[in-house]
Motif scaffolding. Structure first.
Motif, PDB file in Angstrom:
ATOM      1  N   ASP A 149     -13.287  74.279 -49.107  1.00  0.00           N
ATOM      2  CA  ASP A 149     -14.042  73.687 -48.006  1.00  0.00           C
ATOM      3  C   ASP A 149     -13.717  72.204 -47.865  1.00  0.00           C
ATOM      4  N   VAL A 150     -13.407  71.769 -46.645  1.00  0.00           N
ATOM      5  CA  VAL A 150     -13.119  70.345 -46.411  1.00  0.00           C
ATOM      6  C   VAL A 150     -14.319  69.612 -45.819  1.00  0.00           C
ATOM      7  N   GLU A 151     -15.299  70.333 -45.323  1.00  0.00           N
ATOM      8  CA  GLU A 151     -16.423  69.693 -44.639  1.00  0.00           C
ATOM      9  C   GLU A 151     -17.247  68.824 -45.581  1.00  0.00           C
ATOM     10  N   VAL A 152     -17.607  69.378 -46.735  1.00  0.00           N
ATOM     11  CA  VAL A 152     -18.493  68.637 -47.653  1.00  0.00           C
ATOM     12  C   VAL A 152     -17.871  67.332 -48.143  1.00  0.00           C
ATOM     13  N   PRO A 153     -16.619  67.338 -48.653  1.00  0.00           N
ATOM     14  CA  PRO A 153     -16.058  66.073 -49.123  1.00  0.00           C
ATOM     15  C   PRO A 153     -15.811  65.062 -48.003  1.00  0.00           C
ATOM     16  N   ILE A 154     -15.451  65.527 -46.807  1.00  0.00           N
ATOM     17  CA  ILE A 154     -15.242  64.592 -45.700  1.00  0.00           C
ATOM     18  C   ILE A 154     -16.561  63.949 -45.287  1.00  0.00           C
ATOM     19  N   LYS A 155     -17.611  64.732 -45.203  1.00  0.00           N
ATOM     20  CA  LYS A 155     -18.915  64.153 -44.855  1.00  0.00           C
ATOM     21  C   LYS A 155     -19.400  63.198 -45.935  1.00  0.00           C
ATOM     22  N   ASP A 156     -19.081  63.511 -47.187  1.00  0.00           N
ATOM     23  CA  ASP A 156     -19.431  62.607 -48.273  1.00  0.00           C
ATOM     24  C   ASP A 156     -18.686  61.282 -48.117  1.00  0.00           C
TER      25      ASP A 156
ATOM     26  N   HIS B 168      -3.535  73.267 -42.828  1.00  0.00           N
ATOM     27  CA  HIS B 168      -3.956  74.268 -41.846  1.00  0.00           C
ATOM     28  C   HIS B 168      -5.360  74.009 -41.332  1.00  0.00           C
ATOM     29  N   LYS B 169      -6.106  73.137 -42.005  1.00  0.00           N
ATOM     30  CA  LYS B 169      -7.461  72.786 -41.571  1.00  0.00           C
ATOM     31  C   LYS B 169      -7.510  71.418 -40.899  1.00  0.00           C
ATOM     32  N   LEU B 170      -6.361  70.936 -40.452  1.00  0.00           N
ATOM     33  CA  LEU B 170      -6.308  69.594 -39.870  1.00  0.00           C
ATOM     34  C   LEU B 170      -7.206  69.459 -38.642  1.00  0.00           C
ATOM     35  N   ASP B 171      -7.194  70.439 -37.760  1.00  0.00           N
ATOM     36  CA  ASP B 171      -8.049  70.363 -36.565  1.00  0.00           C
ATOM     37  C   ASP B 171      -9.520  70.279 -36.952  1.00  0.00           C
ATOM     38  N   GLU B 172      -9.901  71.043 -37.970  1.00  0.00           N
ATOM     39  CA  GLU B 172     -11.289  70.987 -38.441  1.00  0.00           C
ATOM     40  C   GLU B 172     -11.616  69.604 -38.989  1.00  0.00           C
TER      41      GLU B 172
ATOM     42  N   THR C 158     -12.226  53.062 -36.741  1.00  0.00           N
ATOM     43  CA  THR C 158     -11.038  53.912 -36.693  1.00  0.00           C
ATOM     44  C   THR C 158     -10.677  54.400 -38.094  1.00  0.00           C
ATOM     45  N   ILE C 159     -10.296  55.669 -38.170  1.00  0.00           N
ATOM     46  CA  ILE C 159      -9.981  56.289 -39.461  1.00  0.00           C
ATOM     47  C   ILE C 159      -8.611  56.960 -39.385  1.00  0.00           C
ATOM     48  N   GLY C 160      -7.762  56.640 -40.346  1.00  0.00           N
ATOM     49  CA  GLY C 160      -6.506  57.348 -40.503  1.00  0.00           C
ATOM     50  C   GLY C 160      -6.736  58.574 -41.369  1.00  0.00           C
ATOM     51  N   LEU C 161      -6.069  59.668 -41.052  1.00  0.00           N
ATOM     52  CA  LEU C 161      -6.292  60.926 -41.768  1.00  0.00           C
ATOM     53  C   LEU C 161      -4.968  61.468 -42.291  1.00  0.00           C
ATOM     54  N   VAL C 162      -4.940  61.774 -43.588  1.00  0.00           N
ATOM     55  CA  VAL C 162      -3.754  62.393 -44.188  1.00  0.00           C
ATOM     56  C   VAL C 162      -4.192  63.475 -45.163  1.00  0.00           C
TER      57      VAL C 162
END
Length: 346
Positions: A104-111, A133-137, A122-126
């Motif tokens: 799951d990527v939602e929990v750590p990103i929200k953290d 495969h979950k980049l759009d999410e 502005t946020i850079g994402l890598v």
């Protein structure tokens, strides 16, 4: 936490085996996925007939380290897991399976987002192959909180992807903060070294995030100590890798000439698997790594003598300033061109 599964695409492997009529297939896993190797081999054997499935038990360090160079013409197909292909000619057919993670990527990103200051806009994402495969999410999660997300394509990498030796996707991002979605500190360290921006590591396997500033400071102190020690060296060994994706022969020759120009003794050492014990027979004061950039950094404590990156050698010899410290990279344009990023000696 829930069990993390990987998509090994058994049906894709089956179809490839049948397409080329392979009788002998070797499976190559990175260290973290070797625990799944026997199960994957069993699953493939269940869907194909009369095929010998061989597990490559040697260490695997990435797409730069394919098993095709040791198959001795008895293997019909290499199945390489968890990495994206590099533009390198292989000795036999090679199938890359990215092994996308279900983590799951939602929990750590929200953290990570919860720790940001109010002035961040502005946020850079890598991220890495396992989570791309979950980049759009990932983008939606960040944009839903009101931030502007910026991405870039790297040289030889897909949008928002970083490798352990290629950080080109983040070098032109004009952002306030960068979020790296993945595990392990090395990729986040490279992002920090090249951008000097705040970097948050959002780890899908722990469900937590952390600022890598303390780790960054620690590594820089270690590297400064190695460089300081190497300034006492009178002799150097330049390590050349025999792995096709890590082979930088021209760079090694340039480094040899540079060291000779400064009046020091130097020897060229060709190696496939690089480890501290394999350097013991050579009476040299320091070593320069032209193979995988991670060896000098990740394994630093294992080596009794300084092991430097090419850029660090430039600092030792006084042709680069410490304030211009950067991570070493191996960027492959095509089968013929390895870009020697960041080196003054080019």
């Amino acid at each position: 936490m829930a069990t993390i599964d990987y998509d090994y695409k058994i049906d894709v492997i089956r179809d490839k085996i049948e397409e080329i009529g392979a009788s002998n297939v070797i499976l190559q896993f990175p260290e973290g996925l070797k625990v799944d190797a026997m199960d994957v081999a069993d699953r493939i054997s269940e869907v194909v007939d009369d095929v010998n499935i061989i597990i490559d038990a040697d260490p695997c360090f990435g797409a730069c380290d394919l098993a095709d160079n040791k198959v001795n013409h008895h293997i019909d197909l290499v199945v390489h897991f968890a990495h994206t292909p590099l533009p390198i000619k292989t000795e036999c057919p090679t199938l890359f399976i990215e092994a996308h993670s279900s983590a799951d990527v939602e929990v750590p990103i929200k953290d990570a987002l919860s720790s940001l200051d109010d002035d961040v806009k502005t946020i850079g994402l890598v991220t890495t192959t396992q989570h791309i495969h979950k980049l759009d999410e990932m983008i939606s999660l960040i944009e839903d909180e009101g931030y502007i997300v910026k991405l870039d394509n790297g040289m030889g990498t897909s949008q928002a992807q970083v490798l352990g030796c290629n950080f080109t996707s983040i070098k032109n991002l004009d952002v306030d903060v960068i979020i790296y979605v993945g595990s392990g500190d090395f990729h986040a360290l490279g992002v920090k070294l090249f951008t000097k921006k705040p970097v948050l590591l959002a780890d899908p396997f722990t469900g937590k995030s952390r600022d890598i500033e303390a780790f960054y400071d620690k590594i820089l102190r270690v590297r400064f100590a190695r460089i300081t020690k190497a300034k006492e060296a009178k002799s150097y060994g330049i390590i050349i890798s025999s792995k096709k994706g890590q082979l930088r022969f021209d760079l090694a020759i340039s480094l040899q000439n540079l060291i000779k120009k400064h009046g020091f003794k130097v020897k060229l050492l060709n190696m496939d698997y690089i480890s501290p014990d394999r350097l013991l027979p050579f009476d040299l004061d320091a070593f320069v790594m032209t193979a995988c950039p991670r060896i000098a950094i990740d394994d630093s404590a294992m080596y009794k003598k300084p092991v430097l990156t090419p850029g660090e050698l430039e600092i030792v010899l006084g042709i680069r300033d410490w304030d211009d410290y950067q991570m070493d990279e191996i960027i492959i344009h095509d089968e013929q061109t390895w870009v020697m990023a960041n080196f003054i000696i080019n």
